[in-house]
Design a protein around this motif. Structure first.
Motif, PDB file in Angstrom:
ATOM      1  N   LEU A   1       0.845  -1.159  -0.201  1.00  0.00           N
ATOM      2  CA  LEU A   1      -0.113   0.035   0.319  1.00  0.00           C
ATOM      3  C   LEU A   1       0.948   1.420   0.072  1.00  0.00           C
ATOM      4  O   LEU A   1       0.484   2.376  -0.500  1.00  0.00           O
ATOM      5  CB  LEU A   1      -1.119   0.087   1.265  1.00  0.00           C
ATOM      6  N   LYS A   2       2.121   1.225   0.557  1.00  0.00           N
ATOM      7  CA  LYS A   2       3.083   2.299   0.822  1.00  0.00           C
ATOM      8  C   LYS A   2       3.840   2.512  -0.455  1.00  0.00           C
ATOM      9  O   LYS A   2       4.458   3.420  -0.867  1.00  0.00           O
ATOM     10  CB  LYS A   2       3.917   2.196   1.688  1.00  0.00           C
ATOM     11  N   THR A   3       3.663   1.489  -1.536  1.00  0.00           N
ATOM     12  CA  THR A   3       4.412   1.537  -2.675  1.00  0.00           C
ATOM     13  C   THR A   3       3.549   2.121  -3.827  1.00  0.00           C
ATOM     14  O   THR A   3       2.396   1.318  -4.278  1.00  0.00           O
ATOM     15  CB  THR A   3       5.056   0.268  -3.157  1.00  0.00           C
ATOM     16  N   PRO A   4       3.659   3.498  -4.357  1.00  0.00           N
ATOM     17  CA  PRO A   4       2.930   3.801  -5.685  1.00  0.00           C
ATOM     18  C   PRO A   4       3.156   2.580  -6.742  1.00  0.00           C
ATOM     19  O   PRO A   4       4.106   2.180  -6.958  1.00  0.00           O
ATOM     20  CB  PRO A   4       3.411   5.084  -5.920  1.00  0.00           C
ATOM     21  N   GLN A   5       1.989   2.736  -7.481  1.00  0.00           N
ATOM     22  CA  GLN A   5       1.771   1.551  -8.443  1.00  0.00           C
ATOM     23  C   GLN A   5       2.900   2.055  -9.646  1.00  0.00           C
ATOM     24  O   GLN A   5       3.118   1.210 -10.467  1.00  0.00           O
ATOM     25  CB  GLN A   5       0.451   1.597  -9.262  1.00  0.00           C
ATOM     26  N   ASN A   6       2.877   3.300  -9.691  1.00  0.00           N
ATOM     27  CA  ASN A   6       4.172   3.734 -10.841  1.00  0.00           C
ATOM     28  C   ASN A   6       5.584   3.572 -10.316  1.00  0.00           C
ATOM     29  O   ASN A   6       6.279   3.878 -11.113  1.00  0.00           O
ATOM     30  CB  ASN A   6       3.647   5.129 -11.328  1.00  0.00           C
ATOM     31  N   ALA A   7       5.895   3.011  -9.161  1.00  0.00           N
ATOM     32  CA  ALA A   7       7.006   2.955  -8.594  1.00  0.00           C
ATOM     33  C   ALA A   7       7.827   1.863  -9.229  1.00  0.00           C
ATOM     34  O   ALA A   7       7.217   0.960  -9.425  1.00  0.00           O
ATOM     35  CB  ALA A   7       7.239   2.962  -7.265  1.00  0.00           C
ATOM     36  N   PRO A   8       9.200   2.040  -9.527  1.00  0.00           N
ATOM     37  CA  PRO A   8       9.966   0.500  -9.940  1.00  0.00           C
ATOM     38  C   PRO A   8       9.686  -0.614  -9.412  1.00  0.00           C
ATOM     39  O   PRO A   8       9.525  -1.499  -9.958  1.00  0.00           O
ATOM     40  CB  PRO A   8      11.496   1.196  -9.921  1.00  0.00           C
ATOM     41  N   GLY A   9       9.652  -0.633  -7.952  1.00  0.00           N
ATOM     42  CA  GLY A   9       9.358  -1.765  -7.353  1.00  0.00           C
ATOM     43  C   GLY A   9       7.995  -2.295  -7.123  1.00  0.00           C
ATOM     44  O   GLY A   9       7.813  -3.346  -6.575  1.00  0.00           O
ATOM     45  N   TYR A  10       7.018  -1.903  -7.516  1.00  0.00           N
ATOM     46  CA  TYR A  10       5.729  -2.102  -7.403  1.00  0.00           C
ATOM     47  C   TYR A  10       5.462  -3.505  -7.618  1.00  0.00           C
ATOM     48  O   TYR A  10       4.713  -4.140  -7.033  1.00  0.00           O
ATOM     49  CB  TYR A  10       4.793  -1.160  -7.914  1.00  0.00           C
ATOM     50  N   GLU A  11       5.705  -4.063  -9.047  1.00  0.00           N
ATOM     51  CA  GLU A  11       5.298  -5.176  -9.460  1.00  0.00           C
ATOM     52  C   GLU A  11       5.664  -6.313  -8.457  1.00  0.00           C
ATOM     53  O   GLU A  11       5.288  -7.320  -8.052  1.00  0.00           O
ATOM     54  CB  GLU A  11       5.676  -5.704 -10.674  1.00  0.00           C
ATOM     55  N   GLN A  12       7.147  -6.055  -7.891  1.00  0.00           N
ATOM     56  CA  GLN A  12       7.935  -7.021  -6.934  1.00  0.00           C
ATOM     57  C   GLN A  12       7.033  -7.039  -5.728  1.00  0.00           C
ATOM     58  O   GLN A  12       6.814  -7.968  -5.205  1.00  0.00           O
ATOM     59  CB  GLN A  12       9.180  -6.480  -6.810  1.00  0.00           C
ATOM     60  N   GLU A  13       6.495  -5.976  -5.278  1.00  0.00           N
ATOM     61  CA  GLU A  13       5.896  -5.811  -4.033  1.00  0.00           C
ATOM     62  C   GLU A  13       4.422  -6.538  -4.047  1.00  0.00           C
ATOM     63  O   GLU A  13       4.092  -7.176  -3.206  1.00  0.00           O
ATOM     64  CB  GLU A  13       5.558  -4.539  -3.440  1.00  0.00           C
ATOM     65  N   TRP A  14       3.887  -6.206  -5.126  1.00  0.00           N
ATOM     66  CA  TRP A  14       2.592  -6.926  -5.310  1.00  0.00           C
ATOM     67  C   TRP A  14       2.860  -8.498  -5.650  1.00  0.00           C
ATOM     68  O   TRP A  14       1.943  -9.291  -4.814  1.00  0.00           O
ATOM     69  CB  TRP A  14       1.896  -6.419  -6.868  1.00  0.00           C
TER      70      TRP A  14
END
Length: 161
Positions: free
Chosen positions: A82-95
């Motif tokens: 939730l703290k990682t913006p969807q456009n951030a480089p690491g978002y897909e990894q967090e998802w």
């Protein structure tokens, strides 16, 4: 429908929403709407487990303690997501990390707690009654605009921290 079936069916709902979120384009209203729906279903799921299912399996206290620890792990990973913006480089990894932790919890729960371990003495009639209560609570929360607003509000608070 007995309690086991209710939980298994709800796992299917949550995993299905996870797949739909993964398939939706990142940073779109569609993905956000699916993610919000998944958050609501996940909150409902943890609530029916914590309030109804786990207390009914009280004699399996060690397994329930593990399940609670897994809930905390899912929530911790969700907080990072939730703290990682969807456009951030690491978002897909967090998802993907969140989805992996969530699915592992569901799979372990089905392996260890569905059906209840042998030390738990619960009759078919009790399982049916418990399943009815769980299904009713799921429908009550799904139909509550206030419940949905509260869940989305908590997610917004976490995002803002």
């Amino acid at each position: 429908m007995n309690a086991y079936d209710v939980l298994k069916e709800h796992h299917v709902v949550i995993k299905g929403l996870g797949r739909k979120v993964s398939e939706a384009p990142v940073n779109t209203e569609e993905r956000q709407a699916l993610f919000d729906e998944m958050l609501i279903e996940l909150d409902i799921h943890f609530r029916i487990e914590d309030d109804l299912y786990y207390p009914a399996l009280g004699t399996a206290s060690k397994l329930i303690a593990v399940a609670h620890a897994e809930h905390r792990q899912v929530i911790d990973q969700l907080s990072v997501l939730l703290k990682t913006p969807q456009n951030a480089p690491g978002y897909e990894q967090e998802w993907n990390s969140f989805k992996t932790v969530l699915e592992a919890h569901a799979d372990e729960e089905e392996r260890d707690l569905i059906p209840a371990p042998p030390e738990v003495k619960i009759s078919e009639a009790e399982l049916e009654e418990l399943g009815k209560k769980m299904a009713a609570e799921i429908e009550q929360h799904r139909g509550s605009a206030l419940y949905k607003l509260r869940t989305k509000g908590r997610a917004a608070v976490v995002r803002s921290l």
